[in-house]
Structure formats: C-alpha cells, structure tokens
Write a protein that holds these residues in place. Structure first.
Motif, mmCIF file in Angstrom:
data_model
loop_
_atom_site.group_PDB
_atom_site.id
_atom_site.type_symbol
_atom_site.label_atom_id
_atom_site.label_comp_id
_atom_site.label_asym_id
_atom_site.label_seq_id
_atom_site.Cartn_x
_atom_site.Cartn_y
_atom_site.Cartn_z
ATOM 1 N N SER A 85 0.837 -1.195 0.000
ATOM 2 C CA SER A 85 0.000 0.000 0.000
ATOM 3 C C SER A 85 0.875 1.250 0.000
ATOM 4 C CB SER A 85 -0.901 -0.001 1.244
ATOM 5 O OG SER A 85 -1.577 1.243 1.341
ATOM 6 N N CYS A 86 0.565 2.205 -0.872
ATOM 7 C CA CYS A 86 1.376 3.430 -0.917
ATOM 8 C C CYS A 86 0.930 4.420 0.152
ATOM 9 C CB CYS A 86 1.288 4.066 -2.305
ATOM 10 S SG CYS A 86 -0.228 4.979 -2.606
ATOM 11 N N GLY A 87 -0.238 4.185 0.785
ATOM 12 C CA GLY A 87 -0.685 5.026 1.878
ATOM 13 C C GLY A 87 -1.492 6.240 1.465
ATOM 14 N N PHE A 88 -1.783 6.388 0.195
ATOM 15 C CA PHE A 88 -2.483 7.581 -0.291
ATOM 16 C C PHE A 88 -3.927 7.632 0.215
ATOM 17 C CE2 PHE A 88 -4.976 9.661 -3.750
ATOM 18 C CZ PHE A 88 -4.441 10.935 -3.647
ATOM 19 N N CYS A 89 -4.628 6.515 0.210
ATOM 20 C CA CYS A 89 -6.030 6.575 0.671
ATOM 21 C C CYS A 89 -6.247 5.776 1.958
ATOM 22 C CB CYS A 89 -7.019 6.147 -0.403
ATOM 23 S SG CYS A 89 -6.405 5.220 -1.769
ATOM 24 N N CYS A 92 -7.302 1.861 2.317
ATOM 25 C CA CYS A 92 -6.217 0.937 1.992
ATOM 26 C C CYS A 92 -5.106 1.015 3.032
ATOM 27 C CB CYS A 92 -5.690 1.257 0.596
ATOM 28 S SG CYS A 92 -4.304 0.253 0.049
ATOM 29 N N THR A 131 -11.366 3.389 -3.126
ATOM 30 C CA THR A 131 -9.938 3.714 -3.105
ATOM 31 C C THR A 131 -9.519 4.241 -4.474
ATOM 32 O OG1 THR A 131 -9.339 1.456 -3.705
ATOM 33 C CG2 THR A 131 -9.373 1.976 -1.354
ATOM 34 N N PHE A 132 -8.349 4.862 -4.503
ATOM 35 C CA PHE A 132 -7.890 5.520 -5.725
ATOM 36 C C PHE A 132 -7.473 4.518 -6.803
ATOM 37 C CE2 PHE A 132 -4.532 7.720 -8.192
ATOM 38 C CZ PHE A 132 -5.312 8.731 -8.718
ATOM 39 N N CYS A 133 -6.812 3.446 -6.392
ATOM 40 C CA CYS A 133 -6.384 2.457 -7.385
ATOM 41 C C CYS A 133 -6.925 1.086 -7.029
ATOM 42 C CB CYS A 133 -4.853 2.456 -7.540
ATOM 43 S SG CYS A 133 -3.972 1.396 -6.360
ATOM 44 N N LEU A 135 -5.412 -1.609 -5.977
ATOM 45 C CA LEU A 135 -4.682 -2.506 -5.072
ATOM 46 C C LEU A 135 -5.570 -3.038 -3.954
ATOM 47 C CD1 LEU A 135 -1.154 -2.747 -4.041
ATOM 48 C CD2 LEU A 135 -2.712 -2.400 -2.129
ATOM 49 N N ALA A 136 -6.274 -2.134 -3.275
ATOM 50 C CA ALA A 136 -7.083 -2.576 -2.138
ATOM 51 C C ALA A 136 -8.265 -3.459 -2.578
ATOM 52 C CB ALA A 136 -7.567 -1.374 -1.335
#
Ligand code: SF4
Length: 189
Positions: A85-89, A92, A131-133, A135-136
């Motif tokens: 997770s990149c932590g942006f949202c 996630c 979420t933005f992408c 991944l989650a």
C-alpha cells in the motif's frame, strides 16, 4: 485461452502432486477470487472466469492444496498487499494492516467469532469505488472468496484456538505490531 481449468491443471500442469488434493485456485494471481472444484470445467477465457465469479487478471494461477491452511494462505497474501500500500487513501492504508492483523490473530488461535464479520466488512470498505487504485479492491478478492468457500476453516481456527493444519506452536508476535499501533485488546492476548 479456452481450455478448461481441469485440462490446464490436470493435463498441461501434470495434476496435483502425490498426496495432495485440490482445494482451490486463484485463476489470475493474488488479487483474484478463489475458484474451487465446482469450477474445474469452466472455460479459461475472460467471460468464462468472470461468469464463475473471478478474473483472469495476470493469468498467474496459484493453486491451494488440501494440506495448506487457507487462513495462513490468505494472511500471506494480505501481508504482501499491506506492505505494498502506498498510503495515499485511508481505507487501503489503514484497512489492509487491520485485515492482516485479524487474519494473523485467527491463524494464531486468537480470533473471535465477530472477527469474521469484521473481515467481511473490510471487503466492502476496501472494495471497488472506495480507493484511488485497484490494489485494495484486488486485495479483498481472495479474502472475500476464502470467507465464502473456506469458512469452515476460519471457524475451526476460532473454535479450537489453533491452526488445525499445524502442530500447536507458541503464539508469535505480529511482525507489524511494533510499527503500527493497534487497539483491539484481543490481538495482544
Ligand atoms: S488503493 Fe492504491 S492509491 Fe490508495 S493507498 Fe492503496 S495503493 Fe495507494
């Protein structure tokens, strides 16, 4: 493309290793829903796999055998996704570590019945559109299908306070506990 799951696994891949049975398969890699034995005769193309409730995804099939713990298997996947997770949202960033910790607690025999409902709610909170992408939402696919197809295994861990696939072992501290604060007291027992 177009062969059946059975043909691919039993003919082209040589079938299960001696002594191991088939439990399920992630047909398109770690971020896809499990398919199980009732799906063995589906056509492996985009429409066929989608109709069975999963995705071809990356096309990297991962087979779950009958001697590997499904809870531990899914925990391993969620550990990967939590790290990625990149932590942006928020859903996630916060939800994946929680998901992983809940699975870890269950795998270690410290799960509660209500954790299964909490995991299910995570599959919605981290699902498509939140979420933005991808991944989650992708991380939730193996979890939601494991809760559907291997629920007995989750319940057995909770009921017996141990992983039925392994010899009893001392509880191991969660690898992320030291860096991510957690408030559920049962995870610290
Ligand atoms: S869903 Fe994608 S963008 Fe959002 S925190 Fe996770 S990896 Fe980052």
């Amino acid at each position: 493309m177009g062969v059946t799951m059975r043909e691919l696994l039993e003919e082209y891949a040589g079938g299960m290793k001696d002594g191991f049975g088939f439990r399920g398969v992630l047909p398109g890699g770690a971020s896809t829903d499990f398919l199980i034995d009732k799906h063995m005769d589906i056509q492996l193309d985009f429409a066929g796999v989608a109709a069975a409730g999963s995705r071809l995804g990356t096309g990297t099939m991962v087979v779950l055998d009958d001697q590997t713990c499904p809870v531990g298997f899914v925990h391993n996947l969620e550990h990967f996704f939590a790290q990625e997770s990149c932590g942006f949202c928020t859903p996630c960033r916060e939800g994946l570590p929680w998901t992983e910790k809940l699975l870890w607690a269950i795998e270690q025999g410290r799960g509660r019945e209500e954790d299964l409902e909490l995991l299910l709610r995570h599959t919605e909170w981290l699902g498509p559109g939140n979420t933005f992408c991808a991944l989650a939402p992708g991380a939730m696919e193996p979890l939601q299908s494991a809760l559907k197809y291997f629920r007995d295994d989750f319940e057995r861990h909770i009921r017996e306070h141990r992983c039925p696939y392994h010899d009893p072992e001392p509880a191991i501290p969660h690898p992320l506990t030291s860096i991510i604060p957690i408030t559920y007291d049962h995870l610290h027992r």
